[in-house]
Scaffold this motif. Structure first.
Motif, PDB file in Angstrom:
ATOM      1  N   THR A 114       1.020  -1.089  -0.650  1.00 35.64           N
ATOM      2  CA  THR A 114       0.012   0.182   0.037  1.00 35.64           C
ATOM      3  C   THR A 114       0.312   0.921   0.278  1.00 35.64           C
ATOM      4  N   ALA A 115       2.074   0.946   0.027  1.00 33.77           N
ATOM      5  CA  ALA A 115       3.297   2.252   0.293  1.00 33.77           C
ATOM      6  C   ALA A 115       3.338   2.879  -0.723  1.00 33.77           C
ATOM      7  N   LEU A 116       3.121   1.959  -1.746  1.00 33.04           N
ATOM      8  CA  LEU A 116       3.200   2.390  -3.226  1.00 33.04           C
ATOM      9  C   LEU A 116       2.302   3.495  -3.796  1.00 33.04           C
ATOM     10  N   PHE A 117       1.288   3.115  -3.194  1.00 32.96           N
ATOM     11  CA  PHE A 117       0.000   4.232  -3.614  1.00 32.96           C
ATOM     12  C   PHE A 117      -0.110   5.375  -2.620  1.00 32.96           C
ATOM     13  N   ASP A 118       0.068   5.243  -1.484  1.00 36.49           N
ATOM     14  CA  ASP A 118      -0.192   6.518  -0.034  1.00 36.49           C
ATOM     15  C   ASP A 118       1.317   7.129   0.022  1.00 36.49           C
ATOM     16  N   GLY A 119       2.421   6.296   0.355  1.00 32.77           N
ATOM     17  CA  GLY A 119       3.355   7.068   0.707  1.00 32.77           C
ATOM     18  C   GLY A 119       3.687   6.195   1.373  1.00 32.77           C
ATOM     19  N   GLY A 120       3.074   5.329   2.332  1.00 32.94           N
ATOM     20  CA  GLY A 120       3.180   5.326   3.414  1.00 32.94           C
ATOM     21  C   GLY A 120       2.462   5.520   4.736  1.00 32.94           C
ATOM     22  N   SER A 121       0.873   5.995   4.290  1.00 30.22           N
ATOM     23  CA  SER A 121       0.045   6.499   5.132  1.00 30.22           C
ATOM     24  C   SER A 121      -0.293   5.902   6.420  1.00 30.22           C
ATOM     25  N   LEU A 122      -0.630   5.119   5.370  1.00 30.41           N
ATOM     26  CA  LEU A 122      -1.383   3.625   5.534  1.00 30.41           C
ATOM     27  C   LEU A 122      -1.138   3.120   6.729  1.00 30.41           C
ATOM     28  N   VAL A 123       0.155   2.269   6.195  1.00 32.54           N
ATOM     29  CA  VAL A 123       1.001   1.675   7.610  1.00 32.54           C
ATOM     30  C   VAL A 123       1.683   2.749   8.969  1.00 32.54           C
ATOM     31  N   HIS A 124       1.677   3.748   8.708  1.00 31.69           N
ATOM     32  CA  HIS A 124       2.546   5.544   9.726  1.00 31.69           C
ATOM     33  C   HIS A 124       0.274   4.871  10.364  1.00 31.69           C
ATOM     34  N   ALA A 125      -0.580   4.881   9.835  1.00 31.52           N
ATOM     35  CA  ALA A 125      -1.305   4.603  10.903  1.00 31.52           C
ATOM     36  C   ALA A 125      -2.009   3.688  10.937  1.00 31.52           C
ATOM     37  N   MET A 126      -1.758   2.338  10.671  1.00 30.16           N
ATOM     38  CA  MET A 126      -2.176   1.346  11.203  1.00 30.16           C
ATOM     39  C   MET A 126      -1.424   0.717  12.301  1.00 30.16           C
ATOM     40  N   LEU A 127      -0.174   1.617  12.399  1.00 32.83           N
ATOM     41  CA  LEU A 127       1.147   1.040  13.128  1.00 32.83           C
ATOM     42  C   LEU A 127       1.133   2.734  14.536  1.00 32.83           C
ATOM     43  N   GLY A 128      -0.072   3.261  14.419  1.00 28.93           N
ATOM     44  CA  GLY A 128      -0.298   4.198  15.487  1.00 28.93           C
ATOM     45  C   GLY A 128       1.105   5.376  15.615  1.00 28.93           C
ATOM     46  N   ALA A 129       1.515   5.569  14.234  1.00 31.06           N
ATOM     47  CA  ALA A 129       2.907   7.061  14.029  1.00 31.06           C
ATOM     48  C   ALA A 129       2.672   7.587  13.039  1.00 31.06           C
ATOM     49  N   GLN A 130       2.787   9.064  13.686  1.00 32.71           N
ATOM     50  CA  GLN A 130       2.768   9.780  12.732  1.00 32.71           C
ATOM     51  C   GLN A 130       3.288   9.881  11.448  1.00 32.71           C
ATOM     52  N   PRO A 131       2.457  10.653  10.077  1.00 31.16           N
ATOM     53  CA  PRO A 131       4.043  10.998   9.396  1.00 31.16           C
ATOM     54  C   PRO A 131       4.451  11.809   9.237  1.00 31.16           C
ATOM     55  N   ALA A 132       5.198  11.276   8.560  1.00 35.53           N
ATOM     56  CA  ALA A 132       6.909  12.384   8.449  1.00 35.53           C
ATOM     57  C   ALA A 132       6.564  13.594   8.604  1.00 35.53           C
ATOM     58  N   ALA A 133       7.314  14.313   8.821  1.00 30.37           N
ATOM     59  CA  ALA A 133       7.073  15.673   9.026  1.00 30.37           C
ATOM     60  C   ALA A 133       7.555  16.349   7.511  1.00 30.37           C
ATOM     61  N   GLY A 134       6.514  17.286   7.079  1.00 29.73           N
ATOM     62  CA  GLY A 134       6.750  17.965   5.673  1.00 29.73           C
ATOM     63  C   GLY A 134       5.522  16.420   4.526  1.00 29.73           C
ATOM     64  N   VAL A 135       5.478  15.876   5.420  1.00 33.16           N
ATOM     65  CA  VAL A 135       4.467  14.893   4.381  1.00 33.16           C
ATOM     66  C   VAL A 135       3.340  14.873   4.297  1.00 33.16           C
ATOM     67  N   LYS A 136       2.031  15.217   3.241  1.00 31.06           N
ATOM     68  CA  LYS A 136       1.346  15.871   2.780  1.00 31.06           C
ATOM     69  C   LYS A 136       0.398  14.408   2.683  1.00 31.06           C
ATOM     70  N   VAL A 137      -0.661  13.787   3.799  1.00 32.25           N
ATOM     71  CA  VAL A 137      -1.716  12.949   3.440  1.00 32.25           C
ATOM     72  C   VAL A 137      -2.813  13.138   2.184  1.00 32.25           C
ATOM     73  N   GLU A 138      -2.880  12.206   1.410  1.00 37.28           N
ATOM     74  CA  GLU A 138      -3.917  12.785   0.592  1.00 37.28           C
ATOM     75  C   GLU A 138      -5.250  11.746   1.069  1.00 37.28           C
ATOM     76  N   PRO A 139      -6.571  12.048   1.317  1.00 39.60           N
ATOM     77  CA  PRO A 139      -6.876  11.170   0.913  1.00 39.60           C
ATOM     78  C   PRO A 139      -7.628   9.887   0.573  1.00 39.60           C
TER      79      PRO A 139
END
Length: 259
Positions: A114-139
């Motif tokens: 899934t990281a190929l599609f959202d840059g790892g946003s879903l993985v971060h959410a599943m792990l309870g971590a915040q996206p990297a600074a400056g990374v914009k999450v596209e719905p």
């Protein structure tokens, strides 16, 4: 016990959830206690930094067998005690842990894709971590990643639907159990499709309709909080779903209910 899968009618799949409800209704408090204890243990385990996220999926097959034991006991009219929660750890544990390791790897691959599609946003959410600074999450990207994750998880679910109980009760090796489970699901795609439709109806459509009707009757104010409504629903639906897994196994692999 034989490992040959039977092909059952689609109508049987539509009734699996109803028969799971009857198994739950035979000992509702015991089932609820069992599910709550499992939920609590797994959530406590996940709180352990790093190791918890790795260990929890590995234990899933053994716990799956425990709920199969509970379903078998309820079908036979026997007691469903809280000690049943660890009954799956008493049979073929090394193989079940190996199966859990495969399950962990499959989850990691599905989430990694899934990281190929959202840059790892879903993985971060599943792990309870915040996206990297400056990374914009596209719905839209997250929705696409969710669709990919679900599509990849379907074959994983098919491989693991019967695999734990095939390992524990039939003494089948890990690779063969995964193959036999996947093949059994493919051969019985019609009853599984009917089962999925009924499950969605009962867990999503019917509760949404009931909630909408309740909001309409009360003028938009719920007598209880939405969280309480969801938790109450889960306390009933989760044991029913888990019991229905045993019903599907019994139909496809012919497990007896008596004697």
């Amino acid at each position: 016990m034989a490992t040959s899968a039977r092909i059952v009618a689609a109508g049987r799949g539509a009734r699996w959830l109803g028969e799971g409800w009857r198994l739950f209704r035979a000992a509702p408090l015991s089932w609820i206690a069992l599910v709550f204890a499992y939920w609590l243990l797994m959530n406590l385990l996940v709180l352990v930094p790093f190791a918890g996220l790795l260990v929890a999926p590995v234990l899933v097959p053994a716990f799956s067998v425990s709920f199969m034991v509970a379903g078998r006991a309820a079908a036979r009219g026997g007691p469903v005690g809280l000690d049943t929660l660890f009954s799956g750890f008493r049979e073929q544990l090394p193989r079940l842990l190996a199966l859990g390791a495969v399950y962990l790897a499959c989850l990691a691959l599905a989430l990694g894709a899934t990281a190929l599609f959202d840059g790892g946003s879903l993985v971060h959410a599943m792990l309870g971590a915040q996206p990297a600074a400056g990374v914009k999450v596209e719905p839209g990207a997250v929705v696409g990643a969710l669709i990919v994750a679900l599509a990849l998880y379907v074959p994983v679910m098919m491989m693991f639907w019967f695999a734990p109980v095939l390992v524990a009760w039939h003494g089948v090796g890990v690779a063969k159990a995964l193959f036999f489970s996947f093949l059994a699901c493919v051969l019985n795609w019609r009853p599984f499709l009917a089962y999925g439709a009924v499950a969605i109806m009962m867990t999503v459509v019917a509760p949404s309709f009931a909630l909408s009707a309740l909001l309409l009757l009360t003028g938009g104010t719920l007598p209880v909080s939405l969280e309480s409504f969801v938790y109450a629903l889960m306390l009933v639906m989760m044991p029913t779903l888990l019991a229905s897994f045993y019903v599907s196994y019994r139909d496809v692999f012919g497990a007896p209910d008596e004697g």
